[in-house]
Design a protein around this motif. Structure first.
Motif, PDB file in Angstrom:
ATOM      1  N   GLU A  90       0.836  -1.203   0.000  1.00 45.86           N
ATOM      2  CA  GLU A  90       0.000   0.000   0.000  1.00 45.86           C
ATOM      3  C   GLU A  90       0.868   1.249   0.000  1.00 45.86           C
ATOM      4  OE1 GLU A  90      -2.464  -0.679   3.445  1.00 45.86           O
ATOM      5  OE2 GLU A  90      -4.085  -1.551   2.228  1.00 45.86           O
ATOM      6  N   GLN A  91       1.950   1.241   0.780  1.00 49.72           N
ATOM      7  CA  GLN A  91       2.862   2.384   0.817  1.00 49.72           C
ATOM      8  C   GLN A  91       3.537   2.575  -0.545  1.00 49.72           C
ATOM      9  OE1 GLN A  91       3.224   4.653   3.137  1.00 49.72           O
ATOM     10  NE2 GLN A  91       4.722   5.733   1.901  1.00 49.72           N
ATOM     11  N   GLU A  92       3.957   1.474  -1.145  1.00 49.52           N
ATOM     12  CA  GLU A  92       4.596   1.550  -2.457  1.00 49.52           C
ATOM     13  C   GLU A  92       3.623   2.096  -3.499  1.00 49.52           C
ATOM     14  OE1 GLU A  92       6.805  -1.395  -5.674  1.00 49.52           O
ATOM     15  OE2 GLU A  92       6.517  -2.096  -3.618  1.00 49.52           O
ATOM     16  N   LEU A  93       2.372   1.665  -3.426  1.00 44.16           N
ATOM     17  CA  LEU A  93       1.349   2.152  -4.351  1.00 44.16           C
ATOM     18  C   LEU A  93       1.157   3.658  -4.186  1.00 44.16           C
ATOM     19  CD1 LEU A  93      -0.874   1.708  -6.445  1.00 44.16           C
ATOM     20  CD2 LEU A  93      -2.413   1.121  -4.556  1.00 44.16           C
ATOM     21  N   LYS A  94       1.104   4.135  -2.952  1.00 42.78           N
ATOM     22  CA  LYS A  94       0.946   5.570  -2.706  1.00 42.78           C
ATOM     23  C   LYS A  94       2.116   6.352  -3.297  1.00 42.78           C
ATOM     24  CE  LYS A  94      -1.784   5.172   1.500  1.00 42.78           C
ATOM     25  NZ  LYS A  94      -1.793   5.300   2.955  1.00 42.78           N
ATOM     26  N   GLU A  95       3.327   5.825  -3.143  1.00 40.35           N
ATOM     27  CA  GLU A  95       4.515   6.495  -3.683  1.00 40.35           C
ATOM     28  C   GLU A  95       4.471   6.537  -5.205  1.00 40.35           C
ATOM     29  OE1 GLU A  95       7.944   4.561  -2.043  1.00 40.35           O
ATOM     30  OE2 GLU A  95       7.358   5.047   0.012  1.00 40.35           O
ATOM     31  N   GLN A 105       1.789   6.415  -7.088  1.00 39.72           N
ATOM     32  CA  GLN A 105       0.736   7.337  -7.498  1.00 39.72           C
ATOM     33  C   GLN A 105       1.196   8.782  -7.353  1.00 39.72           C
ATOM     34  OE1 GLN A 105      -2.378   5.835  -4.916  1.00 39.72           O
ATOM     35  NE2 GLN A 105      -3.385   4.779  -6.611  1.00 39.72           N
ATOM     36  N   ARG A 106       1.920   9.083  -6.285  1.00 33.97           N
ATOM     37  CA  ARG A 106       2.439  10.432  -6.067  1.00 33.97           C
ATOM     38  C   ARG A 106       3.453  10.788  -7.165  1.00 33.97           C
ATOM     39  NH1 ARG A 106       3.074   9.981  -0.847  1.00 33.97           N
ATOM     40  NH2 ARG A 106       5.125   9.029  -1.017  1.00 33.97           N
TER      41      ARG A 106
END
Length: 75
Positions: free
Chosen positions: A16-21, A23-24
């Motif tokens: 989830e953290q990797e996905l947020k990064e 997307q950012r």
């Protein structure tokens, strides 16, 4: 079994953290990308050409083809 669930929970959090990064980063890259150029209408472009080159033999279809080529180069 509980240990395995804990490992999976940690893995989900990491993903989830990797996905947020990602997307950012993607949003930042999108903001840096050049905007699509606005081209004049073929008839307007033809008039501009004829104002500069009185003896031009181009026609509106030629201008449309030129604009299509420019649009393809921009993508």
């Amino acid at each position: 079994m509980h240990e395995r669930n804990g490992d999976l929970g940690l893995k989900v959090q990491m993903l989830e953290q990797e996905l947020k990064e990602v997307q950012r980063d993607r949003e930042a890259i999108k903001n840096l990308a050049p905007t699509v150029a606005e081209f004049p209408e073929p008839a307007d472009l033809l008039n501009q050409l004829r104002a500069r080159r009185k003896k031009s033999k181009a026609d509106p279809d030629d201008m449309k083809a030129v604009l299509d080529i420019l649009a393809e180069l921009g993508t």
